[in-house]
Design an enzyme around this catalytic site. Sequence first.
Site, PDB file in Angstrom:
ATOM      1  N   GLY A 117       0.827  -1.198   0.000  1.00  0.00           N
ATOM      2  CA  GLY A 117       0.000   0.000   0.000  1.00  0.00           C
ATOM      3  C   GLY A 117       0.855   1.239   0.000  1.00  0.00           C
ATOM      4  N   TYR A 161      -6.396  -5.394 -13.267  1.00  0.00           N
ATOM      5  CA  TYR A 161      -5.027  -5.716 -13.692  1.00  0.00           C
ATOM      6  C   TYR A 161      -4.195  -6.464 -12.662  1.00  0.00           C
ATOM      7  CZ  TYR A 161      -0.032  -4.824 -14.583  1.00  0.00           C
ATOM      8  OH  TYR A 161       1.326  -4.963 -14.739  1.00  0.00           O
ATOM      9  N   THR A 214      -2.864 -10.168 -19.278  1.00  0.00           N
ATOM     10  CA  THR A 214      -4.028  -9.961 -18.419  1.00  0.00           C
ATOM     11  C   THR A 214      -5.342  -9.858 -19.186  1.00  0.00           C
ATOM     12  OG1 THR A 214      -2.641  -8.986 -16.727  1.00  0.00           O
ATOM     13  CG2 THR A 214      -4.956  -8.447 -16.597  1.00  0.00           C
ATOM     14  N   ASP A 228      -7.231  -4.684 -24.493  1.00  0.00           N
ATOM     15  CA  ASP A 228      -6.363  -4.675 -23.314  1.00  0.00           C
ATOM     16  C   ASP A 228      -7.214  -4.395 -22.075  1.00  0.00           C
ATOM     17  OD1 ASP A 228      -4.078  -5.041 -21.881  1.00  0.00           O
ATOM     18  OD2 ASP A 228      -2.894  -3.539 -22.938  1.00  0.00           O
ATOM     19  N   ASP A 229      -6.653  -4.757 -20.906  1.00  0.00           N
ATOM     20  CA  ASP A 229      -7.415  -4.507 -19.671  1.00  0.00           C
ATOM     21  C   ASP A 229      -7.453  -3.017 -19.359  1.00  0.00           C
ATOM     22  OD1 ASP A 229      -4.549  -5.812 -18.992  1.00  0.00           O
ATOM     23  OD2 ASP A 229      -4.900  -4.077 -17.705  1.00  0.00           O
TER      24      ASP A 229
HETATM   25  O1  LIG Z   1      -0.629   1.752 -20.990  1.00  0.00           O
HETATM   26  P1  LIG Z   1       0.521   1.101 -20.299  1.00  0.00           P
HETATM   27  O2  LIG Z   1       1.300   2.076 -19.488  1.00  0.00           O
HETATM   28  O3  LIG Z   1       1.376   0.324 -21.247  1.00  0.00           O
HETATM   29  O4  LIG Z   1      -0.055   0.091 -19.200  1.00  0.00           O
HETATM   30  C1  LIG Z   1      -1.064  -0.835 -19.452  1.00  0.00           C
HETATM   31  C2  LIG Z   1      -0.525  -2.176 -19.881  1.00  0.00           C
HETATM   32  O5  LIG Z   1       0.363  -2.711 -18.857  1.00  0.00           O
HETATM   33  C3  LIG Z   1      -0.161  -3.910 -18.341  1.00  0.00           C
HETATM   34  O6  LIG Z   1       0.450  -5.049 -18.923  1.00  0.00           O
HETATM   35  P2  LIG Z   1       1.739  -5.765 -18.321  1.00  0.00           P
HETATM   36  O7  LIG Z   1       2.724  -6.018 -19.402  1.00  0.00           O
HETATM   37  O8  LIG Z   1       2.249  -5.026 -17.135  1.00  0.00           O
HETATM   38  O9  LIG Z   1       1.240  -7.173 -17.712  1.00  0.00           O
HETATM   39  P3  LIG Z   1       0.367  -8.395 -18.246  1.00  0.00           P
HETATM   40  O10 LIG Z   1       1.295  -9.350 -18.945  1.00  0.00           O
HETATM   41  O11 LIG Z   1      -0.206  -8.981 -16.987  1.00  0.00           O
HETATM   42  O12 LIG Z   1      -0.709  -7.910 -19.156  1.00  0.00           O
HETATM   43  C4  LIG Z   1      -1.635  -3.894 -18.679  1.00  0.00           C
HETATM   44  O13 LIG Z   1      -2.151  -5.209 -18.777  1.00  0.00           O
HETATM   45  C5  LIG Z   1      -1.638  -3.198 -20.024  1.00  0.00           C
HETATM   46  O14 LIG Z   1      -1.303  -4.110 -21.055  1.00  0.00           O
HETATM   47  N1  LIG Z   2       3.285  -1.233  -3.948  1.00  0.00           N
HETATM   48  C1  LIG Z   2       3.375  -1.255  -2.652  1.00  0.00           C
HETATM   49  O1  LIG Z   2       2.560  -1.831  -1.952  1.00  0.00           O
HETATM   50  C2  LIG Z   2       4.542  -0.468  -2.088  1.00  0.00           C
HETATM   51  C3  LIG Z   2       4.761  -0.565  -0.593  1.00  0.00           C
HETATM   52  C4  LIG Z   2       5.642   0.575  -0.088  1.00  0.00           C
HETATM   53  N2  LIG Z   2       4.933   1.836  -0.175  1.00  0.00           N
HETATM   54  C5  LIG Z   2       6.948   0.635  -0.870  1.00  0.00           C
HETATM   55  O2  LIG Z   2       7.124   1.496  -1.702  1.00  0.00           O
HETATM   56  O3  LIG Z   2       7.788  -0.221  -0.675  1.00  0.00           O
HETATM   57 MG   LIG Z   3      -0.930  -6.153 -20.287  1.00  0.00          MG
END
Ligand SMILES: O=P(O)(O)OC[C@H]1O[C@H](OP(=O)(O)OP(=O)(O)O)[C@H](O)[C@@H]1O
Ligand SMILES: NC(=O)CC[C@H](N)C(=O)O
Ligand SMILES: [Mg+2]
Length: 505
Positions: A102, A258, A304, A366-367
């Site tokens: 968090g 996500y 995702t 995309d998600d």
């Molecule tokens: O607009 P952006 O800044 O690119 O962020 C969004 C993208 O990032 C994440 O994917 P990621 O590759 O982190 O993980 P995944 O393999 O679980 O989809 C999410 O699923 C999108 O695809």
């Molecule tokens: N994403 C997190 O939960 C981060 C935990 C904590 N704030 C850190 O930066 O280490």
């Molecule tokens: Mg992705």
Amino acid sequence: MCGIVGIVGKDPVNQALYDALTMLQHRGQDAAGIVTVDNGTLRLRKANGLVRDVFHTRHMHRLQGRIGIGHVRYPTAGSASSAEAQPFYVNSPFGIALAHNGNLTNAHELQQQLFDKARRHINTTSDSEILLNVFAHELYQQECLRVTPEDVFATVARVHRQIRGAYAVVAMIIGHGIIAFRDPWGIRPLVLGYRETATGEKEYIVASESVAVDGTGFTYWRDVEPGEAVYITEDGELYSRQCADNPQHCPCIFEYVYFARPDSVIDKVSVYASRVNMGRKLGEKLKRDYADLEIDVVIPIPETSCDIALEIASVLNLPYRQGFVKNRYIGRTFIMPGQTQRRKSVRRKLNAISAEFKGKNVLLVDDSIVRGTTSEQIIEMAREAGAKKVYFASAAPEIRFPNVYGIDMPSANELIGHGREAEEINELINADGLIYQDLDDLIAAVREENPDIQRFETSVFNGEYITGDVNQSYLDRLDAARNDVALHRQTVNEDANLELHNEDG
Ligand SMILES: O=P(O)(O)OC[C@H]1O[C@H](OP(=O)(O)OP(=O)(O)O)[C@H](O)[C@@H]1O
Ligand SMILES: NC(=O)CC[C@H](N)C(=O)O
Ligand SMILES: [Mg+2]
């Protein structure tokens, strides 16, 4: 987002903690750590890197003991230095180690108060070290020689009154047990599980997601309630109590979009089922409002969005094809540190199968679109692979506002959706059409699985920060401290950081 775990067992817990962390790896790829208690002494190993790279056999041998906690980190505060890897440790009172998922929104004020009230020194820039010291100070104020459940609950109640923001926490007190608690809004997830030994004795686990419970041979029991504290003594007695004055359940909706693994169940909502619902809702919107688009095939952007895209294809009665192959050795790009690394990783991670694109009108799904790093490059790749038209659908609405509760989106200006309407975003990512899910539909998609949840934390979409303490000056400070340029500067200086209480490499 980070992943946390704590286990009170009857046998050594090092392997189960390691396994749980590998199952939470998708929540944090930057650093990992485990602390166990071995005959009254803490054993710690933490470092930057993936779980499999941080723990070698020699570390595992040292992490003896039947009780321990672990963490995988994705920084949202402080620096990326290994000194800020978790768990953190403080020697008084009793010896306490703590892991946190968090982000605290009043960390700055707390640090000052800790010094004024208790002369406590914080050695890093991590909000989690501050949280540990607030907890330690309050436990100290109980003036007990042996910690009782009453002491624990009084301590957590006082911690709740002081700290603001999002926190799911596991803490371990030497000679006593493990405490787990969740902020009064339940923004970040935390679940409980148990298992029985051959002789019928109970062992307990607390973890960020139920997947870590399933995968370590424990049985999922329940979520820790918002504001609740659970105390498991080292002998395996479990106590729990609501410690918040006014708890209200308001989980982060982005966990479902996500962060969480689809095979996890969070707050009685199957993440997988919620994503299928998101696909259904978005598919219905496409069918209703975009019937004129001539789409030949629906293609997900792994990983995702796959469950979402499959459902969209089914609603639209169109073929679903995995037109992009994901390199299984590249992690999640969104949670990588730094825009340069994120940009480079998209093409390393995903590659197009030309046959699925050549001469076709494709709908990419995309998600979410956060910075637009993925969508922009993936559309270019679809065109290079011969697509005629490239439409893009996002299962989450426009992300317009920074996140202050544990997702590293500190800077509004880095969000492609900030201050822009869908048409403008469409132009920037160079799509032939961009369709976003409506926020009401996203909420309904998750709520359908648990109608008892009245409200979700949705600030990245609508700028409403449920904790009520987030104002523009906080957001400006966050931006200045954590935008990409500031982080880059910090990384250059990080070697100067002092590392304490750690096993060497
Ligand atoms: O607009 P952006 O800044 O690119 O962020 C969004 C993208 O990032 C994440 O994917 P990621 O590759 O982190 O993980 P995944 O393999 O679980 O989809 C999410 O699923 C999108 O695809
Ligand atoms: N994403 C997190 O939960 C981060 C935990 C904590 N704030 C850190 O930066 O280490
Ligand atoms: Mg992705």
